[in-house]
Each structure stands twice: as C-alpha cells, then as structure tokens.
Design a protein around this motif. Structure first.
Motif, PDB file in Angstrom:
ATOM      1  N   ASP A 169       0.897  -1.280  -0.057  1.00 21.73           N
ATOM      2  CA  ASP A 169       0.051   0.086  -0.104  1.00 21.73           C
ATOM      3  C   ASP A 169       0.765   1.323  -0.069  1.00 21.73           C
ATOM      4  OD1 ASP A 169      -2.509  -1.145  -0.128  1.00 21.73           O
ATOM      5  OD2 ASP A 169      -2.812  -1.061   2.183  1.00 21.73           O
ATOM      6  N   SER A 189     -19.838  10.139  -6.345  1.00 19.97           N
ATOM      7  CA  SER A 189     -18.576  10.410  -5.899  1.00 19.97           C
ATOM      8  C   SER A 189     -17.366  10.089  -6.457  1.00 19.97           C
ATOM      9  CB  SER A 189     -18.718   9.982  -4.264  1.00 19.97           C
ATOM     10  OG  SER A 189     -18.672   8.530  -4.055  1.00 19.97           O
ATOM     11  N   LYS A 190     -17.602   8.807  -7.294  1.00 20.85           N
ATOM     12  CA  LYS A 190     -16.528   8.245  -8.130  1.00 20.85           C
ATOM     13  C   LYS A 190     -15.980   9.137  -9.097  1.00 20.85           C
ATOM     14  CE  LYS A 190     -17.386   3.455  -7.540  1.00 20.85           C
ATOM     15  NZ  LYS A 190     -17.825   2.129  -8.383  1.00 20.85           N
ATOM     16  N   ASP A 205      -9.873   5.509  -0.828  1.00 18.97           N
ATOM     17  CA  ASP A 205     -10.293   4.363  -0.159  1.00 18.97           C
ATOM     18  C   ASP A 205     -11.824   4.788  -0.323  1.00 18.97           C
ATOM     19  OD1 ASP A 205      -8.161   3.198   0.209  1.00 18.97           O
ATOM     20  OD2 ASP A 205      -7.950   3.658   2.148  1.00 18.97           O
ATOM     21  N   THR A 206     -12.403   6.094  -0.195  1.00 23.91           N
ATOM     22  CA  THR A 206     -13.433   6.360  -0.240  1.00 23.91           C
ATOM     23  C   THR A 206     -14.271   6.342  -1.553  1.00 23.91           C
ATOM     24  OG1 THR A 206     -13.342   7.884   1.650  1.00 23.91           O
ATOM     25  CG2 THR A 206     -15.328   8.284   0.346  1.00 23.91           C
ATOM     26  N   ILE A 222     -12.959   4.717  -4.459  1.00 21.10           N
ATOM     27  CA  ILE A 222     -12.825   3.291  -4.966  1.00 21.10           C
ATOM     28  C   ILE A 222     -12.459   2.143  -3.821  1.00 21.10           C
ATOM     29  CG2 ILE A 222     -10.946   1.768  -6.185  1.00 21.10           C
ATOM     30  CD1 ILE A 222     -10.082   4.533  -7.643  1.00 21.10           C
ATOM     31  N   LYS A 223     -13.375   1.214  -4.170  1.00 24.31           N
ATOM     32  CA  LYS A 223     -13.386   0.174  -2.966  1.00 24.31           C
ATOM     33  C   LYS A 223     -12.464  -1.103  -3.424  1.00 24.31           C
ATOM     34  CE  LYS A 223     -16.927   2.452  -0.878  1.00 24.31           C
ATOM     35  NZ  LYS A 223     -16.241   3.247   0.421  1.00 24.31           N
ATOM     36  N   ASN A 224     -12.274  -1.096  -4.705  1.00 21.13           N
ATOM     37  CA  ASN A 224     -11.650  -2.416  -5.099  1.00 21.13           C
ATOM     38  C   ASN A 224     -10.138  -1.732  -5.223  1.00 21.13           C
ATOM     39  OD1 ASN A 224     -10.346  -4.418  -6.484  1.00 21.13           O
ATOM     40  ND2 ASN A 224     -11.751  -4.497  -8.289  1.00 21.13           N
ATOM     41  N   PRO A 225      -9.425  -2.662  -4.253  1.00 16.75           N
ATOM     42  CA  PRO A 225      -7.823  -2.237  -4.304  1.00 16.75           C
ATOM     43  C   PRO A 225      -7.218  -2.361  -5.659  1.00 16.75           C
ATOM     44  CG  PRO A 225      -8.683  -3.636  -2.507  1.00 16.75           C
ATOM     45  CD  PRO A 225      -9.574  -3.725  -3.439  1.00 16.75           C
ATOM     46  N   HIS A 252      -6.369   0.606  -7.963  1.00 12.35           N
ATOM     47  CA  HIS A 252      -5.067   1.400  -7.928  1.00 12.35           C
ATOM     48  C   HIS A 252      -4.342   1.212  -9.259  1.00 12.35           C
ATOM     49  CE1 HIS A 252      -6.486   1.554  -3.600  1.00 12.35           C
ATOM     50  NE2 HIS A 252      -5.701   2.403  -3.468  1.00 12.35           N
TER      51      HIS A 252
END
Length: 236
Positions: free
Chosen positions: A125, A182-183, A199-200, A202-205, A208
C-alpha cells in the motif's frame, strides 16, 4: 542561493512531518499519505495545501531557468527539442522523488522521536501511494513548468495552487451531493494524493493499478500536446 533554498524547504518539510505525526493514530509510515477526508475541518486542509505549496514553490523558476540557459545551449548545438523536453520531464520527476524522499525521512525521524518506533504494516500500500504521489505531482508540476515557459513563473505557481484549492472545494461539494456520483472525484488529481479519499472513491484495491495507468496516459498525452507547442517556441 540554491543551498539556502534547500535549507528553507528542509525546514518546511520538518514542520509538515511534525504536524502529520502529531495527528497520526499510530506509527505506521502509511500515515504520511492519509490526507484529508471530504468536508474536513479547514485546519487539516491548510496542512495539505502547505505540502502542495512547498512542492510548487520549490519548482518556481527552476525549469524556466533551465530552458533559458541549458536549453539554449542544446538548441544552438542542433540538439532535438523533443529530447530537451524529455530531459525536463525526467529532471522534474527526479526533483519530485528527491523531495518525497526528504519528506519520508523527516516523517520517520519525527515518528521515532514522538512515538518511539516506526512501522509499516502494508509495504505494498505504501509503494502504491508513493507511485501515485510522484505521478500526480509530476503531472501538475509539469503543467506548471510549461506555463512558466509561456507566461511567468509567478503566474504558473498561482495557477497550480488555484487548481489545488478549486479541486478540493469542488470535490467536497460532489462528496455531499446526492445526485453526482462520488467516483467522479477521481478526475481531480489532488484527491489521488490522499489515501483516505482514494479509499472512499474506490472500493476495489485493484483499481489502484488502473489509476496508475490512467496517470501515465495523462502524462503521455501531455507530452504529445506540449511537443507541438514547444517545437514552435522561440527559446533563443
């Protein structure tokens, strides 16, 4: 002059790191990239604006001077302007990486002094945020650099800082809106400097990596556009 400039900005990064460590909940190094949640207290925004201002001001006139001095030398020797532009971009990325390393080192020092230890729970991360930060600053400051070429260094700094402030303000409005998703805040680059905002949004790591690819694409498009203008610019 350069020596005094480096000392001044080192002191500025010490202040930034001290403030960030003070508000951190633990001693994890990722806290350096936490950022500010949407619609936070204005004092938190001031801290992040200070960080951005340090980067922007550190680059003030650096590349205008480079083009006017070293750039003229290269062009008079019939070197390619495209290569000159690439040199500028690489020089910019190198400066940003240098500043980022200084910020990380000062953060570690204050983290150890104030909290007794330094940790890194998720190195992956941390690396992702580091890459995103370098890319975002490179894009924004590359635009600032090219504005310096056509206008003035002061105008370029004012525009980049105004962009940062407007992005934060509009992002907060969108975050509160029940109509706009919000995206869409992902298009405002300053949001990508802050882990809590990413993190708010995008929920899927795994997204990134899409973001990183998106930023690289923006940089490539900027290079293509700026090349056309830069070839016609009289720098001699």
């Amino acid at each position: 002059m350069k020596k005094y400039k480096d000392i001044i900005f080192l002191l500025a990064f010490c202040i930034i790191s001290y403030m960030q460590v003070k508000v951190s909940f633990d001693s994890d190094l990722i806290n350096i990239y936490d950022g500010v949640v949407f619609n936070a207290n204005i004092s938190y925004y001031m801290n992040w604006f200070f960080i951005f201002a340090c980067y922007s001001l550190y680059m003030h006139e650096e590349f205008y001077t480079y083009i006017r001095e070293y750039g003229v030398l290269l062009v008079t020797r019939e070197k390619s302007r495209d290569k000159l532009l690439l040199r500028l971009l690489l020089r910019l990325a190198g400066r940003i990486m240098k500043l980022e390393c200084i910020r990380i080192i000062t953060f570690i020092c204050f983290d150890f002094i104030l909290k007794g230890n330094v940790s890194m729970k998720n190195a992956f991360d941390f690396i992702k945020m580091l890459v995103l930060t370098v890319l975002v600053f490179t894009i924004i400051l590359f635009a600032q650099m090219m504005i310096e070429v056509y206008y003035s260094a002061n105008t370029a700094v004012i525009i980049s800082m105004a962009y940062f402030l407007v992005s934060m303000s509009v992002s907060d409005i969108i975050a509160k809106s029940e109509v706009i998703p919000s995206k869409i805040n992902v298009i405002f680059l300053p949001n990508l400097l802050m882990k809590v905002r990413i993190d708010t949004i995008i929920k899927n790591p795994g997204m990134h990596f899409v973001l990183i690819g998106f930023l690289v694409l923006i940089l490539m498009v900027m290079m293509v556009i700026i090349k056309q203008k830069f070839r016609k610019k009289d720098i001699i």
